[in-house]
Design a protein around this motif. Sequence first.
Motif, PDB file in Angstrom:
ATOM      1  N   ASN A  87       3.321   9.825  -0.635  1.00 43.46           N
ATOM      2  CA  ASN A  87       2.065   9.757  -0.652  1.00 43.46           C
ATOM      3  C   ASN A  87       1.414  10.661   0.460  1.00 43.46           C
ATOM      4  N   ASP A 125       3.217   7.563  -8.517  1.00 46.46           N
ATOM      5  CA  ASP A 125       2.470   6.344  -8.865  1.00 46.46           C
ATOM      6  C   ASP A 125       3.204   5.440  -9.449  1.00 46.46           C
ATOM      7  N   ARG A 126       3.243   4.311  -8.757  1.00 47.01           N
ATOM      8  CA  ARG A 126       3.836   2.972  -9.582  1.00 47.01           C
ATOM      9  C   ARG A 126       3.498   1.768  -8.419  1.00 47.01           C
ATOM     10  N   ILE A 127       2.758   0.760  -8.632  1.00 44.63           N
ATOM     11  CA  ILE A 127       2.807  -0.163  -7.551  1.00 44.63           C
ATOM     12  C   ILE A 127       3.965  -0.979  -7.800  1.00 44.63           C
ATOM     13  N   LYS A 139      -5.371  10.405  -6.150  1.00 40.49           N
ATOM     14  CA  LYS A 139      -4.621   9.214  -6.186  1.00 40.49           C
ATOM     15  C   LYS A 139      -4.587   8.748  -4.762  1.00 40.49           C
ATOM     16  N   LEU A 165      -6.516   5.128  -4.864  1.00 42.07           N
ATOM     17  CA  LEU A 165      -5.759   4.008  -5.201  1.00 42.07           C
ATOM     18  C   LEU A 165      -5.081   3.664  -3.568  1.00 42.07           C
ATOM     19  N   HIS A 201      -6.372   0.373  -1.528  1.00 41.67           N
ATOM     20  CA  HIS A 201      -5.285  -0.726  -1.166  1.00 41.67           C
ATOM     21  C   HIS A 201      -5.434  -1.028   0.268  1.00 41.67           C
ATOM     22  N   ARG A 224       2.717  -6.041   3.110  1.00 42.78           N
ATOM     23  CA  ARG A 224       3.146  -4.681   2.684  1.00 42.78           C
ATOM     24  C   ARG A 224       1.955  -3.465   2.827  1.00 42.78           C
ATOM     25  N   ILE A 225       0.878  -3.773   2.297  1.00 39.49           N
ATOM     26  CA  ILE A 225      -0.393  -2.749   2.278  1.00 39.49           C
ATOM     27  C   ILE A 225      -0.573  -2.232   3.556  1.00 39.49           C
ATOM     28  N   LYS A 257      -0.633   5.921   7.489  1.00 38.30           N
ATOM     29  CA  LYS A 257      -1.354   5.947   6.348  1.00 38.30           C
ATOM     30  C   LYS A 257      -2.676   6.108   6.418  1.00 38.30           C
ATOM     31  N   PHE A 296      -5.052   8.520   4.129  1.00 42.73           N
ATOM     32  CA  PHE A 296      -5.798   7.815   3.038  1.00 42.73           C
ATOM     33  C   PHE A 296      -7.388   7.706   3.259  1.00 42.73           C
TER      34      PHE A 296
HETATM   35  C1  CS2 Z   1       0.426   1.529  -1.133  1.00 41.10           C
HETATM   36  C2  CS2 Z   1       1.229   2.456  -1.840  1.00 41.10           C
HETATM   37  O1  CS2 Z   1       1.677   1.705   0.834  1.00 41.10           O
HETATM   38  C3  CS2 Z   1       0.500   1.703   0.322  1.00 41.10           C
HETATM   39  O2  CS2 Z   1      -0.258   1.300   1.121  1.00 41.10           O
HETATM   40  O3  CS2 Z   1      -0.945   2.000  -1.519  1.00 41.10           O
HETATM   41  O4  CS2 Z   1       2.497   1.746  -1.591  1.00 41.10           O
HETATM   42  C4  CS2 Z   1       0.809   2.280  -3.522  1.00 41.10           C
HETATM   43  O5  CS2 Z   1       0.938   0.979  -3.704  1.00 41.10           O
HETATM   44  C5  CS2 Z   1       1.677   3.332  -4.233  1.00 41.10           C
HETATM   45  O6  CS2 Z   1       1.589   4.462  -3.608  1.00 41.10           O
HETATM   46  C6  CS2 Z   1       1.244   3.134  -5.576  1.00 41.10           C
HETATM   47  O7  CS2 Z   1       1.866   4.264  -6.317  1.00 41.10           O
END
Ligand code: CS2
Length: 497
Positions: A195, A234-236, A299, A303, A307, A377-378, A385, A389
């Motif tokens: 990402n 992308d896939r959670i 994304k 996304l 998160h 995890r997030i 990140k 992000f």
């Molecule tokens: C999440 C990602 O790590 C994170 O902070 O936002 O792992 C997210 O679940 C994936 O990119 C989904 O595709």
Amino acid sequence: MKELILLKQENLPQLADKMICPSYDRSKAKAGIVHVGVGGFHRSHEAYYTDALMNETDALEWGICGVGLREADRKMRDILKEQDFMYTLIVKHPDGKIETRVIGSIIDFMLSVDDPMTVIDKMANKETKIVSLTITEGGYNFHPATGEFMFDNPDVQHDLANPGSPKLVFGFLAAALRKRRDTGLPPFTVQSCDNVQHNGDITKKMLLAFVGKQDPELAEWIGANVCFPNAMVDRITPVTTPTDVELLRTDFGVRGAWPVTCEPFCQWVIEDHFSNGRPAWEKVGAQFVPDVTPYEKMKIRLLNAGHSVLGLLGSIHGHETIDGAVTDPLFAKYLRAFMDIEATPVLDTVEGIDLDAYKDSLIERFGNPNIKDSLARICLESSAKLPKFLIATINENLAAGGSIEYATLVIAAWCLYSDKGLSRHGNELDIVDAMKDELHQAAMGTEDNVLSFLRLEPIFGDLVNNERFTRLYSEMVGALYDDPNIARLMEKILTSN
Ligand code: CS2
């Protein structure tokens, strides 16, 4: 009790009665792909797409050889080896429906810490057409604020001095590409699956910086001959829990260690330029496009940033999972407002994509009650990140005169989180971050100097010099340190906008 079926090649006929299994002849598969970083995400995404393709078209030349560059990868290697490199994918739908399948596309696994040369030889093998990477946002080794390759990393210094026994991915790519050039083989494609915006371009830039120092002639050859397609992935995929292993036993009678669970949604948008052929992943749902830029930005800024917004604010509030946070009406409202008011205005238009529908779908996906994606995890590795992000969105809004309130509160919350490491109820938060100590030190200075946290230049660049940002941030940090009731501040922002 009935005997459990072990996840092994020889048991596939029995397993096929219970779930979808590889229908192709795994013994004939060749490793056209070498993949660095076999974690949950690779297993729910690229390995899944490739398995589906092998099932559908018998594309046996596109098997995957996994590679682990760290001692910590040994456990995954050992478990997969025990299971003939197979594992179970458990797809959890929001309505409780569960789909399982055995993934067989990984056919081998190597640990570079045991023998770096075997990994270099594998990448340099004629059969290898693609080296793909899931090395996390931090693995690209670029300075978050300047975007330049960080040569002062001790492992980089090691790799520059020891080209035959590297530690980091760039050392391996360089050694393998050198070998291919010298033996007259075409190069492989280097395909990033992380990402990071412009992940292919960034990989290329980092590799060329590293190789340029080591061997300028090789850098020139790589620059002219190797493709690095950008991609949006992308896939959670939450962390596997003991309950998932248990589910395989009780509901399916299967003994498989380390299955991977994920949501039904899956997306992969890839730029179609490859150095040496590619699998026809479009036959199983991937999209090939000329330019992935708008998709990846959408994304990452909606996304992944969404998160992080839920992750940091939610941790302080005392939520534990993404679905727990997003089904709290205040958090849902705040998330949507962040997306609409701050993230969307700095996005490019994506042809054929209805952004409102995309945001609705994100909220629905986050709310899947069976995924139980932990906020821990997030929040892990937030230092790698957040610059990509969230801080990028703040910077772009500052430049354009846009709103920054929603995102700034997340930075203030991150400071409190790094300083105290506690939720509102006094529960200790499990913080995992390569920069954990630096974050803690800087955050601890807040009571003496309200801008202390922002002085972490590798993360915040020169945001500390932006008056509009620091004024707002100081107010928010002040309020949060007086009373860590994050909900009150979230409400205040919502009512004033
Ligand atoms: C999440 C990602 O790590 C994170 O902070 O936002 O792992 C997210 O679940 C994936 O990119 C989904 O595709």
